[in-house]
Design a protein around this motif. Structure first.
Motif, PDB file in Angstrom:
ATOM      1  N   MET A   1       0.832  -1.193   0.000  1.00  0.00           N
ATOM      2  CA  MET A   1       0.000   0.000   0.000  1.00  0.00           C
ATOM      3  C   MET A   1       0.869   1.248   0.000  1.00  0.00           C
ATOM      4  O   MET A   1       1.486   1.596   1.014  1.00  0.00           O
ATOM      5  CB  MET A   1      -0.888   0.005   1.243  1.00  0.00           C
ATOM      6  CG  MET A   1      -2.266  -0.538   0.961  1.00  0.00           C
ATOM      7  SD  MET A   1      -3.386   0.035   2.218  1.00  0.00           S
ATOM      8  CE  MET A   1      -4.171  -1.476   2.625  1.00  0.00           C
ATOM      9  N   ALA A   2       0.931   1.912  -1.117  1.00  0.00           N
ATOM     10  CA  ALA A   2       1.801   3.072  -1.230  1.00  0.00           C
ATOM     11  C   ALA A   2       1.270   4.255  -0.422  1.00  0.00           C
ATOM     12  O   ALA A   2       2.032   5.091   0.054  1.00  0.00           O
ATOM     13  CB  ALA A   2       1.938   3.467  -2.695  1.00  0.00           C
ATOM     14  N   VAL A   3      -0.057   4.285  -0.247  1.00  0.00           N
ATOM     15  CA  VAL A   3      -0.656   5.411   0.487  1.00  0.00           C
ATOM     16  C   VAL A   3      -0.259   5.364   1.960  1.00  0.00           C
ATOM     17  O   VAL A   3       0.025   6.387   2.570  1.00  0.00           O
ATOM     18  CB  VAL A   3      -2.192   5.381   0.359  1.00  0.00           C
ATOM     19  CG1 VAL A   3      -2.786   6.685   0.869  1.00  0.00           C
ATOM     20  CG2 VAL A   3      -2.598   5.153  -1.090  1.00  0.00           C
ATOM     21  N   PHE A   4      -0.234   4.158   2.513  1.00  0.00           N
ATOM     22  CA  PHE A   4       0.158   3.982   3.911  1.00  0.00           C
ATOM     23  C   PHE A   4       1.370   3.063   3.947  1.00  0.00           C
ATOM     24  O   PHE A   4       1.246   1.851   4.096  1.00  0.00           O
ATOM     25  CB  PHE A   4      -0.989   3.380   4.718  1.00  0.00           C
ATOM     26  CG  PHE A   4      -2.272   4.152   4.618  1.00  0.00           C
ATOM     27  CD1 PHE A   4      -2.360   5.439   5.128  1.00  0.00           C
ATOM     28  CD2 PHE A   4      -3.379   3.599   3.999  1.00  0.00           C
ATOM     29  CE1 PHE A   4      -3.539   6.167   5.036  1.00  0.00           C
ATOM     30  CE2 PHE A   4      -4.570   4.314   3.912  1.00  0.00           C
ATOM     31  CZ  PHE A   4      -4.653   5.605   4.420  1.00  0.00           C
ATOM     32  N   PRO A   5       2.570   3.640   3.801  1.00  0.00           N
ATOM     33  CA  PRO A   5       3.785   2.832   3.604  1.00  0.00           C
ATOM     34  C   PRO A   5       4.077   1.852   4.732  1.00  0.00           C
ATOM     35  O   PRO A   5       4.672   0.806   4.503  1.00  0.00           O
ATOM     36  CB  PRO A   5       4.888   3.888   3.489  1.00  0.00           C
ATOM     37  CG  PRO A   5       4.306   5.138   4.073  1.00  0.00           C
ATOM     38  CD  PRO A   5       2.846   5.078   3.827  1.00  0.00           C
ATOM     39  N   ASP A   6       3.659   2.180   5.976  1.00  0.00           N
ATOM     40  CA  ASP A   6       3.992   1.314   7.101  1.00  0.00           C
ATOM     41  C   ASP A   6       2.918   0.280   7.411  1.00  0.00           C
ATOM     42  O   ASP A   6       3.093  -0.554   8.294  1.00  0.00           O
ATOM     43  CB  ASP A   6       4.245   2.162   8.358  1.00  0.00           C
ATOM     44  CG  ASP A   6       5.419   3.094   8.173  1.00  0.00           C
ATOM     45  OD1 ASP A   6       6.391   2.676   7.512  1.00  0.00           O
ATOM     46  OD2 ASP A   6       5.359   4.232   8.661  1.00  0.00           O
ATOM     47  N   ALA A   7       1.785   0.341   6.706  1.00  0.00           N
ATOM     48  CA  ALA A   7       0.670  -0.543   7.041  1.00  0.00           C
ATOM     49  C   ALA A   7       1.010  -2.006   6.758  1.00  0.00           C
ATOM     50  O   ALA A   7       1.751  -2.313   5.826  1.00  0.00           O
ATOM     51  CB  ALA A   7      -0.571  -0.144   6.261  1.00  0.00           C
ATOM     52  N   MET A   8       0.479  -2.902   7.596  1.00  0.00           N
ATOM     53  CA  MET A   8       0.650  -4.345   7.383  1.00  0.00           C
ATOM     54  C   MET A   8      -0.740  -4.979   7.320  1.00  0.00           C
ATOM     55  O   MET A   8      -1.144  -5.671   8.258  1.00  0.00           O
ATOM     56  CB  MET A   8       1.437  -4.980   8.528  1.00  0.00           C
ATOM     57  CG  MET A   8       2.761  -4.331   8.849  1.00  0.00           C
ATOM     58  SD  MET A   8       3.815  -5.411   9.873  1.00  0.00           S
ATOM     59  CE  MET A   8       2.764  -5.778  11.265  1.00  0.00           C
ATOM     60  N   PRO A   9      -1.469  -4.781   6.209  1.00  0.00           N
ATOM     61  CA  PRO A   9      -2.843  -5.287   6.151  1.00  0.00           C
ATOM     62  C   PRO A   9      -2.935  -6.810   6.245  1.00  0.00           C
ATOM     63  O   PRO A   9      -3.832  -7.329   6.918  1.00  0.00           O
ATOM     64  CB  PRO A   9      -3.368  -4.783   4.809  1.00  0.00           C
ATOM     65  CG  PRO A   9      -2.160  -4.406   4.024  1.00  0.00           C
ATOM     66  CD  PRO A   9      -1.105  -4.019   5.010  1.00  0.00           C
ATOM     67  N   VAL A  10      -2.008  -7.536   5.622  1.00  0.00           N
ATOM     68  CA  VAL A  10      -2.083  -9.002   5.629  1.00  0.00           C
ATOM     69  C   VAL A  10      -1.776  -9.554   7.019  1.00  0.00           C
ATOM     70  O   VAL A  10      -2.555 -10.341   7.579  1.00  0.00           O
ATOM     71  CB  VAL A  10      -1.133  -9.606   4.562  1.00  0.00           C
ATOM     72  CG1 VAL A  10      -1.165 -11.122   4.629  1.00  0.00           C
ATOM     73  CG2 VAL A  10      -1.524  -9.113   3.179  1.00  0.00           C
ATOM     74  N   GLN A  11      -0.644  -9.103   7.607  1.00  0.00           N
ATOM     75  CA  GLN A  11      -0.327  -9.552   8.974  1.00  0.00           C
ATOM     76  C   GLN A  11      -1.421  -9.123   9.941  1.00  0.00           C
ATOM     77  O   GLN A  11      -1.752  -9.845  10.881  1.00  0.00           O
ATOM     78  CB  GLN A  11       1.014  -8.975   9.449  1.00  0.00           C
ATOM     79  CG  GLN A  11       2.212  -9.541   8.724  1.00  0.00           C
ATOM     80  CD  GLN A  11       2.667  -8.615   7.616  1.00  0.00           C
ATOM     81  OE1 GLN A  11       1.834  -8.082   6.864  1.00  0.00           O
ATOM     82  NE2 GLN A  11       3.958  -8.418   7.500  1.00  0.00           N
ATOM     83  N   GLY A  12      -1.968  -7.932   9.709  1.00  0.00           N
ATOM     84  CA  GLY A  12      -3.036  -7.428  10.567  1.00  0.00           C
ATOM     85  C   GLY A  12      -4.247  -8.341  10.530  1.00  0.00           C
ATOM     86  O   GLY A  12      -4.790  -8.709  11.568  1.00  0.00           O
ATOM     87  N   LEU A  13      -4.656  -8.720   9.316  1.00  0.00           N
ATOM     88  CA  LEU A  13      -5.819  -9.608   9.170  1.00  0.00           C
ATOM     89  C   LEU A  13      -5.561 -10.981   9.772  1.00  0.00           C
ATOM     90  O   LEU A  13      -6.399 -11.524  10.495  1.00  0.00           O
ATOM     91  CB  LEU A  13      -6.171  -9.770   7.686  1.00  0.00           C
ATOM     92  CG  LEU A  13      -7.213  -8.806   7.121  1.00  0.00           C
ATOM     93  CD1 LEU A  13      -7.448  -9.103   5.644  1.00  0.00           C
ATOM     94  CD2 LEU A  13      -8.528  -8.890   7.891  1.00  0.00           C
ATOM     95  N   ILE A  14      -4.377 -11.555   9.494  1.00  0.00           N
ATOM     96  CA  ILE A  14      -4.051 -12.887  10.027  1.00  0.00           C
ATOM     97  C   ILE A  14      -3.976 -12.844  11.552  1.00  0.00           C
ATOM     98  O   ILE A  14      -4.575 -13.674  12.245  1.00  0.00           O
ATOM     99  CB  ILE A  14      -2.717 -13.412   9.433  1.00  0.00           C
ATOM    100  CG1 ILE A  14      -2.860 -13.628   7.919  1.00  0.00           C
ATOM    101  CG2 ILE A  14      -2.289 -14.707  10.116  1.00  0.00           C
ATOM    102  CD1 ILE A  14      -1.551 -13.906   7.199  1.00  0.00           C
ATOM    103  N   GLY A  15      -3.284 -11.830  12.084  1.00  0.00           N
ATOM    104  CA  GLY A  15      -3.196 -11.679  13.537  1.00  0.00           C
ATOM    105  C   GLY A  15      -4.577 -11.471  14.143  1.00  0.00           C
ATOM    106  O   GLY A  15      -4.902 -12.028  15.185  1.00  0.00           O
ATOM    107  N   GLY A  16      -5.385 -10.659  13.473  1.00  0.00           N
ATOM    108  CA  GLY A  16      -6.743 -10.395  13.954  1.00  0.00           C
ATOM    109  C   GLY A  16      -7.578 -11.662  13.986  1.00  0.00           C
ATOM    110  O   GLY A  16      -8.302 -11.917  14.953  1.00  0.00           O
ATOM    111  N   LEU A  17      -7.457 -12.491  12.935  1.00  0.00           N
ATOM    112  CA  LEU A  17      -8.186 -13.763  12.898  1.00  0.00           C
ATOM    113  C   LEU A  17      -7.781 -14.658  14.069  1.00  0.00           C
ATOM    114  O   LEU A  17      -8.617 -15.302  14.698  1.00  0.00           O
ATOM    115  CB  LEU A  17      -7.935 -14.488  11.570  1.00  0.00           C
ATOM    116  CG  LEU A  17      -8.685 -13.928  10.347  1.00  0.00           C
ATOM    117  CD1 LEU A  17      -8.145 -14.533   9.059  1.00  0.00           C
ATOM    118  CD2 LEU A  17     -10.181 -14.200  10.453  1.00  0.00           C
ATOM    119  N   LEU A  18      -6.465 -14.675  14.391  1.00  0.00           N
ATOM    120  CA  LEU A  18      -5.988 -15.469  15.537  1.00  0.00           C
ATOM    121  C   LEU A  18      -6.587 -14.944  16.840  1.00  0.00           C
ATOM    122  O   LEU A  18      -7.022 -15.723  17.701  1.00  0.00           O
ATOM    123  CB  LEU A  18      -4.457 -15.422  15.622  1.00  0.00           C
ATOM    124  CG  LEU A  18      -3.667 -16.287  14.649  1.00  0.00           C
ATOM    125  CD1 LEU A  18      -2.171 -16.061  14.848  1.00  0.00           C
ATOM    126  CD2 LEU A  18      -4.001 -17.759  14.843  1.00  0.00           C
TER     127      LEU A  18
END
Lengths: 145, 139
Positions: A1-18
């Motif tokens: 995501m170029a708009v939010f360079p530091d974002a981790m959407p995939v890790q965020g979703l996987i971690g959130g699912l856990l």
């Protein structure tokens, strides 16, 4: 995501699912809300009522164990720059506020929100709002600790 | 009770793994989510939506069951009323959350990542629990 360079959407979703799976297991198997503030207060004997002591201690001890497993397997990138004085003040407010408000990001923000509980929705909107306001105020006065 | 404790340990470990994996044990990342006037980082929103999905299914399962799998009964908190105590508590909590970028779960998980700062926060959180018990509203 170029708009939010530091974002981790995939890790965020996987971690959130856990996290959601963890809270789902606690609810369906033990019939309890996986609320970190309540479980911890109960584990250290500073809450009346709530989960049995052994359940609270086991859940609380599991949190750093889980973090240690991730750290050993894939590493964890964390930055702790906040001064100890600020950590102490913040810890005090979080401790008092979560007891008074009967929950935190887990109990209200995840478990209660998924239940569409009016109390949890109100609490989550409130702590998000004061959290955002606090960070904005710190930025305004140029505080960076 | 033993089975309940084992379930709780598994739940805690999974929770801690989720927090660490999603970057929620990084106070800078959490504060960046709250920093809407700065370099906003939406990661926390992905974590929340990810967590709400399995929890939504869990509530559906709970509505169809009379008791939990390994315990006698469901212990579910009230969903109303929205009173001054709830809102003032949540407001204080949010303020502390914004100051340090830490809430209870990540702070406890961070004991394995940055023991010094996490311990300071956790100890003062316990003092906060104690302060609450001195309030007349605490019963």
């Amino acid at each position: 995501m170029a708009v939010f360079p530091d974002a981790m959407p995939v890790q965020g979703l996987i971690g959130g699912l856990l996290i959601g799976l963890s809270a789902a297991i606690m609810l369906v198997f033990n019939g309890r809300v996986a609320g970190c503030s309540g479980m911890f207060a109960r584990a250290v004997g500073l809450a009346k009522g709530g989960a049995p002591g052994s359940v609270a201690v086991a859940f609380t001890v599991g949190l750093p164990i889980g973090a240690a497993i991730v750290m050993a397997l894939v590493g964890v990138n964390s930055h702790f720059r906040t001064s100890w004085g600020m950590l102490a003040l913040a810890g005090l407010l979080v401790g008092l506020g979560t007891r008074l408000g009967s929950g935190c990001t887990s109990g209200h923000g995840v478990v209660g929100m998924a239940r569409l509980s009016p109390r949890s929705i109100a609490a989550t909107m409130t702590f998000m709002a004061t959290g955002i306001a606090t960070v904005a105020l710190l930025r305004l006065i140029g505080w960076n600790a | 009770m033993m089975r309940q404790a084992i379930v709780a340990l598994a739940s805690g470990v999974l929770f801690g793994m989720g927090l660490a994996l999603s970057g929620m044990t990084d106070p800078v990342r959490v504060r960046a989510f709250l920093d809407v006037t700065g370099a906003w980082d939406p990661t926390l929103a992905f974590v929340m939506w990810g967590a709400l999905l399995p929890m939504g299914f869990a509530w559906m399962i709970v509505r169809r069951r009379t008791r939990p799998v390994v315990a006698e009964a469901f212990h579910l908190p009230a969903t109303s009323p929205i009173d001054a105590r709830l809102i003032s508590g949540a407001a204080l909590f949010g303020t502390g959350w914004g100051l340090a970028g830490l809430c209870p779960g990540p702070a406890l998980a961070a004991l394995a990542i940055a023991p010094g700062p996490a311990l300071v926060f956790v100890l003062f959180m316990m003092i906060g629990f104690g302060l609450f018990r001195l309030l007349p509203t605490a019963r």
